[in-house]
Scaffold this motif. Structure first.
Motif, PDB file in Angstrom:
ATOM      1  N   UNK A  70       0.830  -1.208   0.000  1.00  0.00           N
ATOM      2  CA  UNK A  70       0.000   0.000   0.000  1.00  0.00           C
ATOM      3  C   UNK A  70       0.865   1.258   0.000  1.00  0.00           C
ATOM      4  N   UNK A  71       1.901   1.268   0.826  1.00  0.00           N
ATOM      5  CA  UNK A  71       2.790   2.421   0.875  1.00  0.00           C
ATOM      6  C   UNK A  71       3.570   2.552  -0.435  1.00  0.00           C
ATOM      7  N   UNK A  72       4.044   1.422  -0.946  1.00  0.00           N
ATOM      8  CA  UNK A  72       4.845   1.463  -2.168  1.00  0.00           C
ATOM      9  C   UNK A  72       3.997   1.835  -3.384  1.00  0.00           C
ATOM     10  N   UNK A  73       2.732   1.458  -3.386  1.00  0.00           N
ATOM     11  CA  UNK A  73       1.850   1.789  -4.496  1.00  0.00           C
ATOM     12  C   UNK A  73       1.736   3.310  -4.654  1.00  0.00           C
ATOM     13  N   UNK A  74       1.684   4.034  -3.554  1.00  0.00           N
ATOM     14  CA  UNK A  74       1.643   5.499  -3.620  1.00  0.00           C
ATOM     15  C   UNK A  74       2.932   6.033  -4.247  1.00  0.00           C
ATOM     16  N   UNK A  75       4.074   5.487  -3.858  1.00  0.00           N
ATOM     17  CA  UNK A  75       5.360   5.895  -4.437  1.00  0.00           C
ATOM     18  C   UNK A  75       5.418   5.531  -5.920  1.00  0.00           C
ATOM     19  N   UNK A  76       4.913   4.344  -6.264  1.00  0.00           N
ATOM     20  CA  UNK A  76       4.892   3.879  -7.644  1.00  0.00           C
ATOM     21  C   UNK A  76       4.045   4.810  -8.503  1.00  0.00           C
ATOM     22  N   UNK A  77       2.867   5.153  -8.032  1.00  0.00           N
ATOM     23  CA  UNK A  77       1.968   6.033  -8.778  1.00  0.00           C
ATOM     24  C   UNK A  77       2.625   7.381  -9.048  1.00  0.00           C
ATOM     25  N   UNK A  78       3.272   7.936  -8.041  1.00  0.00           N
ATOM     26  CA  UNK A  78       3.957   9.220  -8.202  1.00  0.00           C
ATOM     27  C   UNK A  78       5.118   9.102  -9.191  1.00  0.00           C
ATOM     28  N   UNK A  79       5.931   8.063  -9.048  1.00  0.00           N
ATOM     29  CA  UNK A  79       7.084   7.880  -9.944  1.00  0.00           C
ATOM     30  C   UNK A  79       6.636   7.733 -11.391  1.00  0.00           C
ATOM     31  N   UNK A  80       5.548   7.006 -11.622  1.00  0.00           N
ATOM     32  CA  UNK A  80       5.086   6.801 -12.993  1.00  0.00           C
ATOM     33  C   UNK A  80       4.413   8.046 -13.565  1.00  0.00           C
ATOM     34  N   UNK A  81       3.789   8.839 -12.700  1.00  0.00           N
ATOM     35  CA  UNK A  81       3.199  10.097 -13.206  1.00  0.00           C
ATOM     36  C   UNK A  81       4.309  11.052 -13.644  1.00  0.00           C
ATOM     37  N   UNK A  82       5.458  10.967 -12.991  1.00  0.00           N
ATOM     38  CA  UNK A  82       6.601  11.816 -13.353  1.00  0.00           C
ATOM     39  C   UNK A  82       7.421  11.230 -14.493  1.00  0.00           C
ATOM     40  N   UNK A  83       7.310   9.913 -14.729  1.00  0.00           N
ATOM     41  CA  UNK A  83       8.097   9.214 -15.747  1.00  0.00           C
ATOM     42  C   UNK A  83       7.234   8.219 -16.522  1.00  0.00           C
TER      43      UNK A  83
END
Length: 175
Positions: A157-170
């Motif tokens: 759950x925590x990593x999914x938030x980081x993943x979503x942000x990273x993919x929105x930027x890249x």
């Protein structure tokens, strides 16, 4: 599960400073040890999740990152990622892109997670029943709906938030 399996102990910069057994790392010692995670997307933008085996010592039976595993003592991050993908899903033909690394801490352990992403044209995987109880692609909405309901691992759950942000930027990482 081999409790005598050796993991590298690292400092917060990721440098190996020792070694310890799986049991020592998972017994509340908080010895920092490295792991790899691989997030796998299909052409529809769905994310593959695995249901952790009930035999796992941490978070059994919960849905988690497609591939996740420990780096063995003497092994590098890249080889650990390839090994874990092969062992857990028989997934071998992919190009991983490093997203980020971060430290995750629970009441039992402390890990440096090295997170990667890739895409696939496959619709399913031949998962190892010793490692994984089930696996499927989830829409991002299904994942968001499951957050906070005890279905997913807290780490995912925590990593999914980081993943979503990273993919929105890249967004090019999913091409």
């Amino acid at each position: 599960m081999n409790n005598n399996e050796l993991f590298p102990i690292i400092n917060e910069q990721g440098e190996v400073i020792g070694k310890a057994t799986r049991h020592e790392c998972h017994s509340g010692s908080k010895l920092l040890h490295p792991v790899v995670h691989l997030h796998i997307f299909n052409a529809r933008g769905e994310l593959y999740l695995q249901k952790r085996s009930l035999n796992k010592d941490i978070q059994p039976g919960k849905w988690d990152t497609a591939v996740g595993g420990h780096i063995d003592y003497g092994e590098d991050v890249h080889h650990a990622l390839l090994r874990e993908a092969r062992e857990e899903l028989d997934f071998t033909n992919f190009t991983p892109h490093h997203l980020f690394s971060y430290i995750f801490e629970s009441d039992r352990e402390r890990e440096m997670i090295n997170a990667f992403v890739t895409t696939t044209t496959l619709d399913s995987f031949a998962y190892d029943p010793e490692e994984v109880d089930d696996g499927k692609f989830w829409s991002l909405q299904e994942i968001n709906d499951a957050i906070g309901k005890g279905i997913l691992t807290p780490n995912f759950e925590m990593e999914f938030a980081k993943l979503s942000l990273a993919l929105s930027e890249n967004p090019h990482l999913l091409v």
